[in-house]
Design an enzyme around this catalytic site. Structure first.
Site, PDB file in Angstrom:
ATOM      1  N   VAL A   1       0.869  -1.171   0.000  1.00 54.35           N
ATOM      2  CA  VAL A   1       0.000   0.000   0.000  1.00 54.35           C
ATOM      3  C   VAL A   1       0.908   1.223   0.000  1.00 54.35           C
ATOM      4  CG1 VAL A   1      -1.900   1.207   1.166  1.00 54.35           C
ATOM      5  CG2 VAL A   1      -1.729  -1.286   1.298  1.00 54.35           C
ATOM      6  N   GLU A   2       0.457   2.296  -0.583  1.00 58.51           N
ATOM      7  CA  GLU A   2       1.285   3.481  -0.777  1.00 58.51           C
ATOM      8  C   GLU A   2       1.815   4.078   0.520  1.00 58.51           C
ATOM      9  OE1 GLU A   2      -2.222   6.672  -1.668  1.00 58.51           O
ATOM     10  OE2 GLU A   2      -2.203   4.759  -2.705  1.00 58.51           O
ATOM     11  N   SER A   3       1.168   3.766   1.635  1.00 57.45           N
ATOM     12  CA  SER A   3       1.627   4.280   2.925  1.00 57.45           C
ATOM     13  C   SER A   3       2.955   3.678   3.352  1.00 57.45           C
ATOM     14  CB  SER A   3       0.569   4.005   3.997  1.00 57.45           C
ATOM     15  OG  SER A   3       0.259   2.622   4.032  1.00 57.45           O
ATOM     16  N   GLY A   4       3.388   2.581   2.700  1.00 57.17           N
ATOM     17  CA  GLY A   4       4.660   1.949   3.046  1.00 57.17           C
ATOM     18  C   GLY A   4       4.518   0.544   3.589  1.00 57.17           C
TER      19      GLY A   4
END
Length: 531
Positions: A328-331
């Site tokens: 996910v783009e949050s890491g």
């Protein structure tokens, strides 16, 4: 030793001057400085100050009804917003659509990494991300309403070594609000109970470069020296003030739906259980068909919309977590991602890396597969996922990720607003057609440029409940239809452009309509045997 002041939320708000630039770091309600932001909104409503702020934020920061961006969505409090996403804050989208605020939208990953460029005194963040989309100043320049259109551009096109790039210009920060779990008596900040590793330190460095102040909300103050030095995310000498949260249960939640769960921040592993399958509906059918595009042993990204709602759950149901790695783009890497208003967090994740570093992967090497929601597609293969009617949710990480992904799989219903379908092992039937066409002559806003995708030979597939399109250099080609669907009546007559039609038009596997289906593991293993 230089130490920060320990102050109240009211004192912190008193330090924010009229007409200055305020930046907050967070995603959804993860790491939202609610104690400070609630006080800020209350001060404005009661006294009219502070006011006329420029509000800078990289990610969507709200939960549809409250929190973070929601507090800033007051006419007069915010004069200008420069943000990555507003899909979870209808109140801010309303201000934008009613021209009550100046609004610029920039790709989330570019914004996160702008902090590095700003901190290093570079002449801007240079990237190809955004070229040919509404971010490009030759198209819209990221300006999201009529009030903003006459205003200055905040990025421009530059040429280096004969190639075009976008230069994202610096945005000086006057006040930066960040959140940590603990501060020691010297102001050193740790974030071990936060559910994401966000871009705190780069943002702090950027603020300091411009002489801005850094104010941190924490859950608790601990004795100096009691935080492991490797767990200090922001050294105390870079923090100007610390506010201890007044009500952690309400104002220092790990995410919107829960106060604290160590399985989301890496302190513990929750017992694994398959859980109940999500209901079989049209969104799940689309998700199943989209995932049939997968190859084994790949790394995937899941965006908002249909993918966020169903992909993680399908991976768990079909037991294919060992065959692919979800990010996910949050890491986040691995685990079971939460969805909806808790987008961006994952239970039992294998790794949590900083949000800005994750976009180095997405923008650099490029993810193997990304699954993205979509609102419209036109005959050139352009896709709109950022502006629907007068609603402007913005790009989030969409443009960053789709620009360099090796395979882009869009997930969307064929029509919108009122679509009702019926399906079983015999196929699919349209019970009631949607009132809004999504296959349009020209998309309202270019979030994804079909021409550029064709030039780099990107594999783009657009999956709906009744039809699957594959992008070719000449435009979208219809390659598959659902059994029971009439090609002319249910597909071509519902489109504003005429697609290419494959000479080998396939019929969708009807097993995806079954209540229980374990076909994805079989598909992946068969593909692996052929490799």
């Amino acid at each position: 030793m230089r130490k920060p002041e320990f102050i109240s939320a009211k004192e912190a708000v008193g330090r924010i001057k009229n007409g200055t630039t305020l930046c907050t770091i967070g995603m959804t309600l993860v790491s939202a400085c609610e104690t400070i932001l609630k006080e800020l909104e209350q001060s404005f409503l009661e006294t009219g100050e502070p006011n006329q702020l420029t509000y800078l934020h990289t990610c969507g920061q709200s939960d549809r009804s409250a929190g973070a961006v929601y507090h800033m969505a007051n006419e007069g409090l915010t004069k200008r917003v420069i943000g990555g996403h507003w899909g979870l804050c209808p109140k801010m989208m309303e201000l934008i659509s009613q021209n009550k605020v100046e609004a610029y939208n920039l790709p989330q990953g570019q914004m996160a990494n702008m902090f590095h460029s700003m901190a290093l005194r570079e002449p801007g963040k240079i990237s190809k991300v955004g070229l040919g989309t509404f971010i490009d100043p030759r198209i819209e320049g990221g300006k999201m309403n009529d009030r903003t259109k006459p205003l200055e551009d905040i990025l421009d096109v530059v040429e280096l070594d004969g190639e075009e790039y976008l230069r994202y210009r610096e945005i000086p920060i006057d006040t930066l609000l960040i959140r940590g779990t603990y501060a020691d008596e010297n102001g050193n900040i740790s974030t071990q109970e936060e559910a994401m590793v966000l871009e705190l330190l780069p943002a702090v460095m950027a603020a300091k470069r411009f002489g801005g102040q850094v104010i941190c909300q924490v859950k608790q103050v601990v004795k100096a020296g009691s935080i492991n030095p490797k767990e200090v995310v922001v050294p105390g000498v870079l923090v100007d003030a610390v506010v201890v949260c007044d009500d952690p249960i309400q104002n220092h939640r790990q995410s919107s739906s829960w106060y604290f769960d160590p399985a989301y921040s890496g302190q513990a592993l929750a017992p694994e259980s398959k859980g109940d399958p999500i209901p079989l509906n049209v969104r799940k059918v689309i998700g199943r068909r989209a995932m049939m595009e997968l190859e084994p042993d790949v790394v995937i990204n899941v965006g908002t919309g249909i993918p966020n709602d169903v992909i993680g759950a399908i991976i768990a149901e079909e037991d294919i977590g060992e065959d692919i790695t979800i990010t996910v783009e949050s890491g986040i890497y691995g685990g079971v991602p939460a969805g909806g208003i808790d987008f961006g967090v994952s239970k039992n994740a294998q790794a949590l890396i900083p949000h800005d570093r994750q976009f180095e992967y997405y923008n650099g090497a490029g993810i193997d597969y990304t699954f993205m929601g979509a609102g419209e597609m036109d005959g050139k293969g352009n896709v709109n996922a950022t502006k629907m009617g007068d609603k402007s949710p913005g790009a989030g990480g969409f443009i960053d990720i789709t620009t360099t992904a090796k395979n882009v799989i869009f997930c969307s219903t064929f029509t919108g607003k009122g679509l009702k379908v019926e399906f079983d092992e015999r196929g699919l039937h349209i019970a009631e057609e949607g009132k809004i066409r999504k296959m349009v002559k020209e998309v309202q806003q270019i979030s994804y440029n079909g021409r550029i995708a064709g030039e780099i030979k990107q594999n783009m597939v657009y999956v709906t409940e009744r039809a699957v399109f594959r992008l070719t250099p000449e435009g979208p080609m219809l390659v598959e239809i659902a059994k029971g669907i009439d090609l002319q009546k249910d597909i071509l007559d519902q489109m504003d452009f005429v697609p290419l039609i494959s000479e080998n038009l396939k019929i969708t596997d009807t097993r995806i309509y079954l209540e229980k289906w374990d076909g994805l593991k079989e598909i992946l293993h068969n593909k692996k045997r052929r490799q």
